[in-house]
Motif scaffolding. Structure first.
Motif, PDB file in Angstrom:
ATOM      1  N   MET A 302     -20.509 -47.751  -3.739  1.00 14.68           N
ATOM      2  CA  MET A 302     -20.748 -48.474  -4.984  1.00 14.68           C
ATOM      3  C   MET A 302     -21.983 -47.926  -5.676  1.00 14.68           C
ATOM      4  SD  MET A 302     -19.053 -50.695  -6.438  1.00 14.68           S
ATOM      5  CE  MET A 302     -18.917 -52.180  -7.378  1.00 14.68           C
ATOM      6  N   LYS A 303     -22.964 -47.655  -4.876  1.00 15.21           N
ATOM      7  CA  LYS A 303     -24.202 -47.123  -5.436  1.00 15.21           C
ATOM      8  C   LYS A 303     -23.968 -45.767  -6.073  1.00 15.21           C
ATOM      9  CE  LYS A 303     -28.879 -46.334  -3.873  1.00 15.21           C
ATOM     10  NZ  LYS A 303     -29.739 -46.329  -2.703  1.00 15.21           N
ATOM     11  N   VAL A 307     -24.526 -44.841  -9.933  1.00 17.81           N
ATOM     12  CA  VAL A 307     -25.558 -43.905 -10.335  1.00 17.81           C
ATOM     13  C   VAL A 307     -24.988 -42.738 -11.121  1.00 17.81           C
ATOM     14  CG1 VAL A 307     -27.016 -42.127  -9.342  1.00 17.81           C
ATOM     15  CG2 VAL A 307     -27.250 -44.470  -8.606  1.00 17.81           C
ATOM     16  N   ASN A 308     -23.852 -42.275 -10.678  1.00 17.36           N
ATOM     17  CA  ASN A 308     -23.317 -41.092 -11.343  1.00 17.36           C
ATOM     18  C   ASN A 308     -22.193 -41.478 -12.268  1.00 17.36           C
ATOM     19  OD1 ASN A 308     -24.982 -39.572  -9.890  1.00 17.36           O
ATOM     20  ND2 ASN A 308     -23.461 -38.890  -8.421  1.00 17.36           N
ATOM     21  N   PRO A 309     -22.446 -41.413 -13.525  1.00 15.71           N
ATOM     22  CA  PRO A 309     -21.367 -41.778 -14.438  1.00 15.71           C
ATOM     23  C   PRO A 309     -20.203 -40.798 -14.380  1.00 15.71           C
ATOM     24  CG  PRO A 309     -23.229 -40.909 -15.648  1.00 15.71           C
ATOM     25  CD  PRO A 309     -23.658 -41.032 -14.235  1.00 15.71           C
ATOM     26  N   ARG A 310     -20.478 -39.614 -13.921  1.00 13.98           N
ATOM     27  CA  ARG A 310     -19.398 -38.655 -13.943  1.00 13.98           C
ATOM     28  C   ARG A 310     -18.925 -38.266 -12.549  1.00 13.98           C
ATOM     29  NH1 ARG A 310     -23.287 -36.487 -17.212  1.00 13.98           N
ATOM     30  NH2 ARG A 310     -23.765 -35.146 -15.451  1.00 13.98           N
ATOM     31  N   LEU A 311     -19.502 -38.899 -11.537  1.00 14.31           N
ATOM     32  CA  LEU A 311     -19.094 -38.594 -10.160  1.00 14.31           C
ATOM     33  C   LEU A 311     -19.213 -37.113  -9.858  1.00 14.31           C
ATOM     34  CD1 LEU A 311     -16.009 -40.713  -9.258  1.00 14.31           C
ATOM     35  CD2 LEU A 311     -18.343 -40.963  -8.530  1.00 14.31           C
ATOM     36  N   ASP A 312     -20.329 -36.602 -10.257  1.00 16.31           N
ATOM     37  CA  ASP A 312     -20.476 -35.179 -10.020  1.00 16.31           C
ATOM     38  C   ASP A 312     -21.503 -34.975  -8.924  1.00 16.31           C
ATOM     39  OD1 ASP A 312     -22.247 -34.953 -13.159  1.00 16.31           O
ATOM     40  OD2 ASP A 312     -22.378 -36.331 -11.458  1.00 16.31           O
ATOM     41  N   PHE A 313     -21.036 -34.392  -7.869  1.00 12.92           N
ATOM     42  CA  PHE A 313     -21.945 -34.059  -6.795  1.00 12.92           C
ATOM     43  C   PHE A 313     -21.895 -32.581  -6.568  1.00 12.92           C
ATOM     44  CE2 PHE A 313     -22.588 -38.314  -6.105  1.00 12.92           C
ATOM     45  CZ  PHE A 313     -21.380 -38.965  -6.079  1.00 12.92           C
ATOM     46  N   ASN A 314     -22.872 -32.166  -5.877  1.00 13.67           N
ATOM     47  CA  ASN A 314     -22.943 -30.743  -5.665  1.00 13.67           C
ATOM     48  C   ASN A 314     -23.105 -30.497  -4.186  1.00 13.67           C
ATOM     49  OD1 ASN A 314     -23.274 -28.070  -5.860  1.00 13.67           O
ATOM     50  ND2 ASN A 314     -24.709 -28.185  -7.567  1.00 13.67           N
TER      51      ASN A 314
ATOM     52  N   LEU B  57     -15.732 -49.635 -11.295  1.00 11.14           N
ATOM     53  CA  LEU B  57     -14.852 -50.018 -10.187  1.00 11.14           C
ATOM     54  C   LEU B  57     -13.906 -48.889  -9.829  1.00 11.14           C
ATOM     55  CD1 LEU B  57     -14.098 -53.626 -11.325  1.00 11.14           C
ATOM     56  CD2 LEU B  57     -15.507 -52.917  -9.414  1.00 11.14           C
ATOM     57  N   GLU B  58     -13.431 -48.261 -10.866  1.00 13.48           N
ATOM     58  CA  GLU B  58     -12.535 -47.143 -10.593  1.00 13.48           C
ATOM     59  C   GLU B  58     -13.261 -46.042  -9.859  1.00 13.48           C
ATOM     60  OE1 GLU B  58     -10.777 -45.731 -14.078  1.00 13.48           O
ATOM     61  OE2 GLU B  58      -9.703 -47.580 -14.537  1.00 13.48           O
ATOM     62  N   ARG B  59     -14.457 -45.853 -10.270  1.00 12.72           N
ATOM     63  CA  ARG B  59     -15.221 -44.795  -9.625  1.00 12.72           C
ATOM     64  C   ARG B  59     -15.452 -45.132  -8.165  1.00 12.72           C
ATOM     65  NH1 ARG B  59     -20.268 -44.710 -12.540  1.00 12.72           N
ATOM     66  NH2 ARG B  59     -19.355 -45.800 -14.293  1.00 12.72           N
ATOM     67  N   ASN B  60     -15.750 -46.390  -7.937  1.00  9.00           N
ATOM     68  CA  ASN B  60     -15.955 -46.824  -6.559  1.00  9.00           C
ATOM     69  C   ASN B  60     -14.730 -46.540  -5.710  1.00  9.00           C
ATOM     70  OD1 ASN B  60     -16.897 -48.078  -4.328  1.00  9.00           O
ATOM     71  ND2 ASN B  60     -16.625 -50.139  -5.098  1.00  9.00           N
ATOM     72  N   MET B 202     -23.205 -39.776   2.443  1.00 11.77           N
ATOM     73  CA  MET B 202     -23.335 -40.545   1.201  1.00 11.77           C
ATOM     74  C   MET B 202     -24.782 -40.904   0.931  1.00 11.77           C
ATOM     75  SD  MET B 202     -20.196 -43.134   1.104  1.00 11.77           S
ATOM     76  CE  MET B 202     -18.740 -42.727   0.234  1.00 11.77           C
ATOM     77  N   ARG B 203     -25.470 -41.246   1.996  1.00  8.09           N
ATOM     78  CA  ARG B 203     -26.858 -41.613   1.810  1.00  8.09           C
ATOM     79  C   ARG B 203     -27.662 -40.430   1.298  1.00  8.09           C
ATOM     80  NH1 ARG B 203     -29.092 -43.884   6.889  1.00  8.09           N
ATOM     81  NH2 ARG B 203     -28.088 -45.808   6.235  1.00  8.09           N
TER      82      ARG B 203
END
Lengths: 438, 208
Positions: A302-303, A307-314, B57-60, B202-203
């Motif tokens: 959830m965090k 935090v990431n509006p675009r779900l972009d991780f690297n 929510l979708e992102r979650n 994730m952390r």
């Protein structure tokens, strides 16, 4: 008994195919019979699934298997009540040989360490099929032929030894038997079936004293109320119910051993389980741990989503995570480790790139491409240059930290935003600031 | 959670599905971490390429789903919980497309393998046989209650406790409903390891 002896000698003398076939047929008949008796326990289904070919493979190896089957045939007909002493002797013999059969289709051994573990962890018990429960999951496994051969050879050797002692105390036999079987730590359907049948034979023998001795051995060793229940039952009630619970309790015992073995591993895994010894307590800890981990995953996801509006991780995130604390901690040593070169390098190019990009403030391609290039070739930069630039640039360490973090995040954002519509730097800088505050 | 990854240095290897490339499941925690991270990021990228602006929510959901599927596909169908995860994910239709997208090109193979695993058929038989066993056991227990020595009673209570807790654990571990206890223990081990890796990764991602 007289009938048994010649058959026994016949079987012992020649492992002919004829005996194997009859053994196989008997086996099948016994399967059906036993299924009807046990009402299709867990193992019944598994038994059906294991291939017949495996059985044949088993029986061809075994000599004494035929003998045990011939003895059991008496049971099947209920007609003959052989002398209990001799029968017990033969039974022990037969039971001894069963481990050999176990390796036919039962699948690979757990490896000697676990086998030894089981051996040591198991106190002397009365005879039980070693791993009926194991047969269930393992029945579908591949055959480990070398293990089988070794075990069958070992079995035969010990069988010769045991034959000499067969008239001795049945209790001793039972215990040794169980231990021996456990040490093999493998089961097969035929084996478990035959041992359950032998357990039934035990129950069936006429002398109550022997029975009681054996069941008292059972109950004393097993510590289960089911076996204690058997004593009153099984004087009054004829074999069936005793048989069912007996085999069930035997199987349960083996299953329990397996479970306790797994529990040991779990003890290492779950923190704080070292002091807890009981199964219920362990289970409780495990449940709590799994629940807490799942909740943590929920929370973290959830965090992350927030935090990431675009779900972009690297993928560099991981490296950065490992090194960013180190970066802020020891600046002077930045150039030293190879892990440092990456972020250290990244620290400087953003400085230049940001300046350049802010200057341009236009289409995404050129700065992004430049960034990409620089990012993709971090390690090509020679070390001394890096160190020098590090040190020269990093003179004001305390004020650099926040900016450093910002730039790192900024740079990451930039790299990520390549695939997305370009966002102004100020926006992303604010986002990274936000991130830092979080 | 500082009882950390270093404690994952166990080398258990149950011989259940032992051979070949699927085997050393738990040898190296950092390897597992790396693989998970790789797959997860790839999966996330695939998701985000599908749909640009998702609400939180979708992102979650996407995050969790992609993480689950990433790890499950890393297991490649060797463990039961991974198969159950994939099966659950592809079951309902609205998730299915997303899940298949996440799994990517190898999804069809994976889904096929999951569906052909002897998962459900064993269960029915086992469930039925378990019911029969329970009936026989309960009759034994009823007999015990007449005599009721203390030790036996305590045993009874302990057994009930264990049964309840096993039931709870079965509900926690995906696909655990249909397993027997030994398999359940193994699956739990694996699942716990996976959860720890997931939490660690994730952390670390959130703290970047």
């Amino acid at each position: 008994m007289n009938r048994a002896l010649p058959e026994m000698s016949h079987c012992l003398n020649g492992p002919g195919k004829c005996t194997d076939m009859t053994v196989l047929e008997r086996q099948r008949a016994r399967v059906r019979w036993q299924q009807s008796y046990l009402g299709g326990s867990d193992f019944g289904g598994v038994f059906l699934e294991t291939s017949q070919a495996d059985q044949v493979g088993n029986f061809q190896d075994l000599v004494v298997g035929g003998s045990s089957c011939s003895v059991l045939d008496d049971v099947g007909t209920h007609s003959v009540k052989p002398d209990p002493g001799l029968e017990n002797g033969w039974l022990e013999l037969g039971r001894l040989e069963l481990p050999n059969m176990g390796f036919g289709s039962g699948g690979s051994m757990n490896g000697s360490p676990t086998g030894l573990e089981m051996n040591s962890s198991i106190s002397k018990t009365s005879s039980c099929p070693p791993t009926e429960a194991q047969s269930a999951p393992e029945a579908k496994d591949k055959v480990s032929v070398p293990a089988e051969k070794m075990s069958s050879a070992a079995g035969r050797d010990s069988s010769k030894k045991r034959k000499a002692d067969k008239m001795q105390n049945t209790k001793v036999f039972a215990e040794d038997d169980a231990k021996y079987k456990r040490s093999k730590a493998c089961a097969e359907e035929g084996e478990s079936k035959i041992t359950t049948e032998q357990a039934r034979i035990k129950n069936n023998t006429s002398t109550p004293t022997t029975n009681n001795r054996e069941t008292s051995a059972d109950s004393s060793k097993e510590n289960s109320k089911a076996s204690e229940v058997q004593k009153p039952d099984y004087i009054h009630v004829r074999a069936r119910r005793g048989q069912a619970t007996d085999s069930h309790s035997l199987a349960e015992r083996v299953r329990r051993e397996k479970i306790s073995e797994r529990m040991k591993y779990l003890q290492d895994l779950v923190p704080g389980c070292n002091k807890i010894t009981g199964k219920a307590g362990m289970l409780d800890e495990i449940i709590n741990y799994v629940q807490s981990l799942q909740r943590q995953v929920e929370f973290l996801s959830m965090k992350l989503a927030a935090v990431n509006p675009r779900l972009d991780f690297n993928i560099d995130d991981l490296f950065a995570k490992e090194t960013v604390p180190a970066c802020s901690a020891d600046f002077p040593t930045i150039g030293m480790s190879s892990e440092m070169t990456n972020p250290a390098y990244l620290q400087f190019n953003p400085v230049q790139q940001v300046a350049a990009c802010c200057g341009f403030e236009m289409g995404l391609n050129s700065p992004d491409m430049a960034l990409r290039r620089t990012l993709s070739t971090p390690v090509s930069l020679p070390e001394p240059y890096l160190d020098a630039s590090c040190f020269t640039q990093l003179q004001p360490p305390p004020t650099w930290d926040a900016d450093l973090q910002n730039l790192l995040n900024l740079e990451f954002h930039q790299e990520r935003s390549i695939s997305f519509p370009y966002q102004p730097f100020t926006g992303s800088i604010e986002a990274s600031n936000l991130k830092m505050e979080i | 959670m500082h009882h950390s990854v270093s404690c994952l240095s166990y080398t258990w290897s149950f011989s259940r599905s032992s051979d070949g490339p699927t085997e050393p499941r738990m040898r190296n925690p950092s390897l597992i971490k790396e693989e998970f991270l790789k797959r997860w990021i790839i999966a996330l990228r695939r998701c985000t390429s599908l749909k640009k602006n998702m609400n939180i929510l979708e992102r979650n959901k996407v995050v969790k789903l992609s993480a689950d599927l990433a790890m499950a596909s890393a297991r490649n169908g060797t463990t039961s919980w991974s198969r159950a995860l994939i099966a659950n994910a592809t079951r309902d239709n609205d998730n299915r497309i997303l899940a298949e997208q996440i799994l990517g090109p190898e999804s069809e193979i994976l889904v096929k393998r999951v569906s052909t695993m002897p998962f459900k058929t064993c269960n029915r038989r086992k469930i039925r046989s378990k019911r029969i066993l329970k009936r026989s056991c309960s009759s034994a227990i009823r007999r015990v209650r007449k005599t009721v020595p203390r030790k036996v009673l305590a045993n009874c209570i302990a057994k009930r406790l264990i049964q309840k807790r096993t039931h709870i654990l079965k509900s926690l571990v995906p696909g655990g409903e249909f397993m027997d206890e030994t398999t359940l223990m193994e699956e739990t081990l694996d699942y716990i390891a996976y959860l720890r890796v997931q939490v660690d990764v994730m952390r670390s991602c959130t703290y970047c």
